[in-house]
Design a protein around this motif. Sequence first.
Motif, short mmCIF file in Angstrom:
data_model
loop_
_atom_site.label_atom_id
_atom_site.label_comp_id
_atom_site.label_asym_id
_atom_site.label_seq_id
_atom_site.Cartn_x
_atom_site.Cartn_y
_atom_site.Cartn_z
N ASP A 80 0.85 -1.19 0.00
CA ASP A 80 0.00 0.00 0.00
C ASP A 80 0.90 1.24 0.00
O ASP A 80 1.51 1.58 1.01
N LEU A 81 1.00 1.91 -1.14
CA LEU A 81 1.93 3.04 -1.29
C LEU A 81 1.53 4.24 -0.43
O LEU A 81 2.38 5.02 -0.02
N LYS A 82 0.25 4.38 -0.17
CA LYS A 82 -0.21 5.56 0.59
C LYS A 82 -0.10 5.34 2.09
O LYS A 82 0.39 6.20 2.83
N GLU A 83 -0.58 4.20 2.58
CA GLU A 83 -0.63 3.97 4.02
C GLU A 83 0.06 2.67 4.43
O GLU A 83 -0.22 2.15 5.51
#
Length: 64
Positions: A53-56
Amino acid sequence: MRGVFQQIILHNICKASKIQTGKCCRRSKDWRACFESLDLVEILDRQNILSKDLKEGFIWVLNT
């Protein structure tokens, strides 16, 4: 020093259980059952999913 190691082990059992089931063993009589129910492959799969998960994304760190 033995007590310190025991606390580290218990915290890691709790953390691994939380990764796998979403909840942590709280009572001392449950720790052995929690440890025996751990599925290391499932924990690794969940870690891999979360790390993508690149964002979170994150990875829980477990001691060996």
